[in-house]
Design a protein around this motif. Structure first.
Motif, PDB file in Angstrom:
ATOM      1  N   GLN A 215       4.464 -10.017   4.798  1.00 17.99           N
ATOM      2  CA  GLN A 215       4.316 -10.837   3.599  1.00 17.99           C
ATOM      3  C   GLN A 215       3.992 -10.004   2.361  1.00 17.99           C
ATOM      4  OE1 GLN A 215       3.033 -11.716   6.534  1.00 17.99           O
ATOM      5  NE2 GLN A 215       3.733 -13.787   6.964  1.00 17.99           N
ATOM      6  N   GLY A 216       3.107  -9.056   2.494  1.00 16.02           N
ATOM      7  CA  GLY A 216       2.734  -8.229   1.351  1.00 16.02           C
ATOM      8  C   GLY A 216       1.623  -8.841   0.542  1.00 16.02           C
ATOM      9  N   MET A 217       0.489  -8.149   0.447  1.00 16.69           N
ATOM     10  CA  MET A 217      -0.648  -8.640  -0.322  1.00 16.69           C
ATOM     11  C   MET A 217      -1.622  -7.483  -0.501  1.00 16.69           C
ATOM     12  SD  MET A 217      -2.581 -10.786   2.695  1.00 16.69           S
ATOM     13  CE  MET A 217      -1.068 -11.566   3.216  1.00 16.69           C
ATOM     14  N   ASN A 218      -2.621  -7.678  -1.332  1.00 19.86           N
ATOM     15  CA  ASN A 218      -3.703  -6.712  -1.462  1.00 19.86           C
ATOM     16  C   ASN A 218      -4.946  -7.340  -0.859  1.00 19.86           C
ATOM     17  OD1 ASN A 218      -5.957  -5.178  -2.376  1.00 19.86           O
ATOM     18  ND2 ASN A 218      -4.700  -4.328  -4.006  1.00 19.86           N
ATOM     19  N   LEU A 219      -5.397  -6.765   0.230  1.00 20.91           N
ATOM     20  CA  LEU A 219      -6.517  -7.354   0.956  1.00 20.91           C
ATOM     21  C   LEU A 219      -7.835  -7.252   0.193  1.00 20.91           C
ATOM     22  CD1 LEU A 219      -5.661  -6.105   4.554  1.00 20.91           C
ATOM     23  CD2 LEU A 219      -5.105  -8.289   3.485  1.00 20.91           C
ATOM     24  N   TYR A 220      -7.857  -6.449  -0.883  1.00 19.70           N
ATOM     25  CA  TYR A 220      -9.096  -6.273  -1.635  1.00 19.70           C
ATOM     26  C   TYR A 220      -9.239  -7.276  -2.774  1.00 19.70           C
ATOM     27  CZ  TYR A 220      -8.955  -1.945   0.967  1.00 19.70           C
ATOM     28  OH  TYR A 220      -8.871  -1.033   1.987  1.00 19.70           O
ATOM     29  N   LEU A 221      -8.175  -8.033  -3.028  1.00 22.35           N
ATOM     30  CA  LEU A 221      -8.230  -9.045  -4.074  1.00 22.35           C
ATOM     31  C   LEU A 221      -8.572 -10.400  -3.464  1.00 22.35           C
ATOM     32  CD1 LEU A 221      -5.069  -8.112  -6.171  1.00 22.35           C
ATOM     33  CD2 LEU A 221      -7.449  -7.697  -6.775  1.00 22.35           C
ATOM     34  N   PRO A 222      -9.277 -11.259  -4.192  1.00 27.21           N
ATOM     35  CA  PRO A 222      -9.602 -12.573  -3.645  1.00 27.21           C
ATOM     36  C   PRO A 222      -8.363 -13.455  -3.573  1.00 27.21           C
ATOM     37  CG  PRO A 222     -10.285 -12.442  -5.931  1.00 27.21           C
ATOM     38  CD  PRO A 222      -9.829 -11.066  -5.553  1.00 27.21           C
ATOM     39  N   TYR A 223      -8.321 -14.364  -2.580  1.00 19.13           N
ATOM     40  CA  TYR A 223      -7.244 -15.347  -2.494  1.00 19.13           C
ATOM     41  C   TYR A 223      -7.399 -16.298  -3.673  1.00 19.13           C
ATOM     42  CZ  TYR A 223      -4.387 -19.131  -0.686  1.00 19.13           C
ATOM     43  OH  TYR A 223      -3.430 -20.096  -0.532  1.00 19.13           O
ATOM     44  N   PRO A 224      -6.342 -16.751  -4.373  1.00 19.31           N
ATOM     45  CA  PRO A 224      -4.935 -16.492  -4.032  1.00 19.31           C
ATOM     46  C   PRO A 224      -4.342 -15.280  -4.726  1.00 19.31           C
ATOM     47  CG  PRO A 224      -5.030 -18.116  -5.770  1.00 19.31           C
ATOM     48  CD  PRO A 224      -6.459 -17.747  -5.468  1.00 19.31           C
ATOM     49  N   TRP A 225      -5.141 -14.517  -5.458  1.00 17.58           N
ATOM     50  CA  TRP A 225      -4.561 -13.416  -6.242  1.00 17.58           C
ATOM     51  C   TRP A 225      -3.905 -12.360  -5.351  1.00 17.58           C
ATOM     52  CZ3 TRP A 225      -4.197 -15.512 -10.607  1.00 17.58           C
ATOM     53  CH2 TRP A 225      -5.215 -16.337 -11.098  1.00 17.58           C
ATOM     54  N   ALA A 226      -4.416 -12.222  -4.140  1.00 19.46           N
ATOM     55  CA  ALA A 226      -3.818 -11.239  -3.237  1.00 19.46           C
ATOM     56  C   ALA A 226      -2.354 -11.546  -2.951  1.00 19.46           C
ATOM     57  CB  ALA A 226      -4.606 -11.189  -1.934  1.00 19.46           C
ATOM     58  N   ARG A 227      -1.985 -12.825  -3.031  1.00 15.85           N
ATOM     59  CA  ARG A 227      -0.610 -13.211  -2.761  1.00 15.85           C
ATOM     60  C   ARG A 227       0.353 -12.664  -3.820  1.00 15.85           C
ATOM     61  NH1 ARG A 227      -2.427 -14.410   1.644  1.00 15.85           N
ATOM     62  NH2 ARG A 227      -2.321 -16.456   2.650  1.00 15.85           N
ATOM     63  N   TYR A 228      -0.155 -12.408  -5.010  1.00 16.72           N
ATOM     64  CA  TYR A 228       0.722 -12.080  -6.135  1.00 16.72           C
ATOM     65  C   TYR A 228       0.405 -10.709  -6.716  1.00 16.72           C
ATOM     66  CZ  TYR A 228       0.845 -17.060  -5.401  1.00 16.72           C
ATOM     67  OH  TYR A 228       0.899 -18.291  -4.799  1.00 16.72           O
ATOM     68  N   ALA A 229       0.022  -9.775  -5.844  1.00 20.71           N
ATOM     69  CA  ALA A 229      -0.324  -8.437  -6.301  1.00 20.71           C
ATOM     70  C   ALA A 229       0.908  -7.725  -6.858  1.00 20.71           C
ATOM     71  CB  ALA A 229      -0.912  -7.632  -5.144  1.00 20.71           C
ATOM     72  N   GLN A 230       0.695  -6.921  -7.885  1.00 18.72           N
ATOM     73  CA  GLN A 230       1.759  -6.115  -8.468  1.00 18.72           C
ATOM     74  C   GLN A 230       2.161  -5.002  -7.498  1.00 18.72           C
ATOM     75  OE1 GLN A 230       3.393  -6.853 -11.436  1.00 18.72           O
ATOM     76  NE2 GLN A 230       2.247  -8.739 -10.993  1.00 18.72           N
ATOM     77  N   PRO A 231       3.330  -4.380  -7.731  1.00 18.67           N
ATOM     78  CA  PRO A 231       3.859  -3.433  -6.741  1.00 18.67           C
ATOM     79  C   PRO A 231       2.861  -2.397  -6.244  1.00 18.67           C
ATOM     80  CG  PRO A 231       5.537  -3.861  -8.368  1.00 18.67           C
ATOM     81  CD  PRO A 231       4.312  -4.621  -8.809  1.00 18.67           C
ATOM     82  N   LYS A 232       2.188  -1.697  -7.147  1.00 17.66           N
ATOM     83  CA  LYS A 232       1.305  -0.623  -6.699  1.00 17.66           C
ATOM     84  C   LYS A 232       0.018  -1.146  -6.060  1.00 17.66           C
ATOM     85  CE  LYS A 232       3.984   2.760  -7.917  1.00 17.66           C
ATOM     86  NZ  LYS A 232       3.635   3.733  -8.928  1.00 17.66           N
ATOM     87  N   ASP A 233      -0.210  -2.453  -6.144  1.00 16.43           N
ATOM     88  CA  ASP A 233      -1.363  -3.063  -5.473  1.00 16.43           C
ATOM     89  C   ASP A 233      -0.925  -3.873  -4.251  1.00 16.43           C
ATOM     90  OD1 ASP A 233      -3.227  -2.148  -7.389  1.00 16.43           O
ATOM     91  OD2 ASP A 233      -2.644  -3.793  -8.735  1.00 16.43           O
ATOM     92  N   ASN A 234       0.345  -3.809  -3.893  1.00 10.09           N
ATOM     93  CA  ASN A 234       0.904  -4.686  -2.872  1.00 10.09           C
ATOM     94  C   ASN A 234       1.148  -3.882  -1.601  1.00 10.09           C
ATOM     95  OD1 ASN A 234       2.845  -6.345  -1.382  1.00 10.09           O
ATOM     96  ND2 ASN A 234       2.952  -7.567  -3.256  1.00 10.09           N
ATOM     97  N   SER A 235       0.660  -4.382  -0.475  1.00 10.72           N
ATOM     98  CA  SER A 235       0.788  -3.640   0.767  1.00 10.72           C
ATOM     99  C   SER A 235       2.250  -3.479   1.187  1.00 10.72           C
ATOM    100  CB  SER A 235      -0.007  -4.319   1.888  1.00 10.72           C
ATOM    101  OG  SER A 235       0.377  -5.669   2.041  1.00 10.72           O
ATOM    102  N   ALA A 236       3.140  -4.390   0.745  1.00 12.66           N
ATOM    103  CA  ALA A 236       4.563  -4.261   1.058  1.00 12.66           C
ATOM    104  C   ALA A 236       5.129  -2.975   0.465  1.00 12.66           C
ATOM    105  CB  ALA A 236       5.333  -5.469   0.534  1.00 12.66           C
ATOM    106  N   TYR A 237       4.644  -2.592  -0.699  1.00 12.71           N
ATOM    107  CA  TYR A 237       5.091  -1.353  -1.349  1.00 12.71           C
ATOM    108  C   TYR A 237       4.739  -0.149  -0.480  1.00 12.71           C
ATOM    109  CZ  TYR A 237       5.183   2.495  -4.752  1.00 12.71           C
ATOM    110  OH  TYR A 237       5.427   3.685  -5.394  1.00 12.71           O
ATOM    111  N   TYR A 238       3.494  -0.076  -0.052  1.00 17.17           N
ATOM    112  CA  TYR A 238       3.041   1.085   0.712  1.00 17.17           C
ATOM    113  C   TYR A 238       3.635   1.105   2.117  1.00 17.17           C
ATOM    114  CZ  TYR A 238      -0.048   1.980  -3.146  1.00 17.17           C
ATOM    115  OH  TYR A 238      -0.524   2.253  -4.400  1.00 17.17           O
ATOM    116  N   TYR A 239       3.841  -0.072   2.686  1.00 26.20           N
ATOM    117  CA  TYR A 239       4.457  -0.118   4.010  1.00 26.20           C
ATOM    118  C   TYR A 239       5.875   0.444   3.938  1.00 26.20           C
ATOM    119  CZ  TYR A 239       5.681  -1.740   8.674  1.00 26.20           C
ATOM    120  OH  TYR A 239       6.056  -1.781   9.992  1.00 26.20           O
TER     121      TYR A 239
END
Length: 405
Positions: A165-189
């Protein structure tokens, strides 16, 4: 008390002609007295035809485990069912398990291959080698598997189809759902593991947010992160249940298709022929999808990341499907081959049958481990016949009788 546990060689109970094909297991005697064991049964083929008898014996001392091998004496290729009984003293154990023999096969490289398998219940240290030997190029698994079992994936030159799905686990929900590329786990994966997992779905059957509007927005941020990391990857929607054009329309209207590079569908047919038209799960709905893509001007690959036909083996009931939805073991294999060829004739890029969970009848391998059902040997032969081939059209032999060429 006597206990039987199977011991699987590398690749499981699937053998090449030059290898010794045999069912191997341990007999463990937990009692205080030795046991004389007699093993009798039969080996049958794909259609239940008699192949040969089974006859063996063993002496199992008290508190000791003894290995036993039941060889396949026939030199035939294909599927073989070992149905046997272990008699000891006043007790007995009845077992049935599959064995396969097939030729060697050089799999098509990379994402050019059409053949994968979905593994909800599997033992990576046993099944990855087995699936590679069958001829599969992809395993559809959890996103952590290529990381956790990287050595096995690389050893057997296996790729993964994952849900991420891609998210930033360090951001509170729901903001983690809409993380920008460099904050998004999908980018790093994608940066770190994209070579092992080149095909990525956002999730499974559009259920993540229970709301297509929210899911579409979440998907776009994760899709943007993936494309930022690597514009050449295969990034798909959340595995569309069947060919549900309503759901695809919602995502299209939200602009989600701008962040996809392939369309993921899950096309099943219950209970019978792959073309049965009554359900949007059916392969017949591929025609509707093609018309919709043409209407919308959508041009990208389509991959079927789940398909299958449930069949009962020794289960007495299924937690999900009624008995009327179950195919026979041989019909399951024939339906898989038939629908695979239909997919290839429609230009579907990858096809991934659902191998589990066993209790629901979606097996292609035994519950005990990497030993084949008839369907897995039917698919292994299909791979050897058409892997790397190109569909060129239908040939009509007689009225109403067509062949895929």
């Amino acid at each position: 008390m006597l206990k039987l546990t199977y011991t699987f060689p590398e690749g499981g109970f699937l053998f090449y002609p030059e290898e010794t094909a045999q069912v191997t297991f341990n007999l463990e005697n937990s009692g205080s007295a030795p046991l004389s064991v007699a093993i009798t049964g039969t080996v049958t083929g794909y259609y239940g035809d008699f192949i040969e008898d089974i006859a063996a014996s063993a002496e199992v001392p008290a508190a000791t485990s003894v290995p036993v091998a039941l060889p396949l004496r026939s030199s035939l290729l294909g599927y073989f069912c070992f149905d046997y009984t272990v008699d000891y003293g006043s007790g007995s154990i009845h077992k049935r398990i599959g064995l396969g023999r097939t030729t060697r096969h050089e799999r098509t490289k990379g994402t050019a291959s059409n053949f994968g398998v979905s593994c909800n219940d599997y033992k990576p240290d046993q099944h990855i080698a087995h699936y590679a030997k069958m001829g599969f190029r992809y395993l559809r698994v959890g996103c952590e598997d290529p990381i956790r079992y990287e050595e096995l994936f690389r050893k057997y030159d296996m790729l993964a189809t994952i849900q991420m799905q891609g998210m930033n686990l360090y951001l509170p929900y729901p903001w983690a759902r809409y993380a920008q590329p460099k904050d998004n786990s999908a980018y790093y994966y994608q940066k770190e593991w994209g070579d092992l997992a080149p095909i990525q779905e956002h999730g499974n059957e559009h259920w993540e947010e229970r709301n297509l509007a929210l899911l579409g927005e979440w998907f776009k941020t994760s899709g943007f992160a993936r494309l930022t990391a690597d514009r050449t990857g295969w990034y798909g929607n959340s595995g569309c249940p069947g060919v549900d054009l309503h759901k695809l329309n919602v995502l299209y209207d939200q602009g989600a298709f701008d962040y996809m590079t392939f369309i993921s569908i899950h096309a099943y047919s219950f209970p019978g022929i792959p073309e049965q038209p009554r359900s949007y799960w059916s392969t017949a709905r591929l025609e509707d999808l093609a018309a919709w893509m043409k209407e919308k001007g959508v041009s990208m690959p389509v991959a079927c990341t789940e398909q299958g036909y449930p069949a009962m083996y020794d289960q007495t009931e299924s937690e999900v499907y009624s008995m009327e939805d179950m195919a026979s073991l041989t019909a399951q294999g024939e339906c898989l081959v038939r629908s695979w060829l239909i997919f290839l004739s429609y230009g579907v890029s990858q096809v991934v049958p659902y191998n589990g969970p066993y209790r629901d009848g979606f097996g292609m391998t035994e519950q005990e481990g990497p030993a084949p059902w008839p369907a897995s040997m039917a698919v292994a032969q299909l791979i050897r016949e058409v892997d790397g081939a190109e569909y060129i059209g239908d040939y009509q032999k007689d009225e109403g009788v067509y062949f895929k060429v």
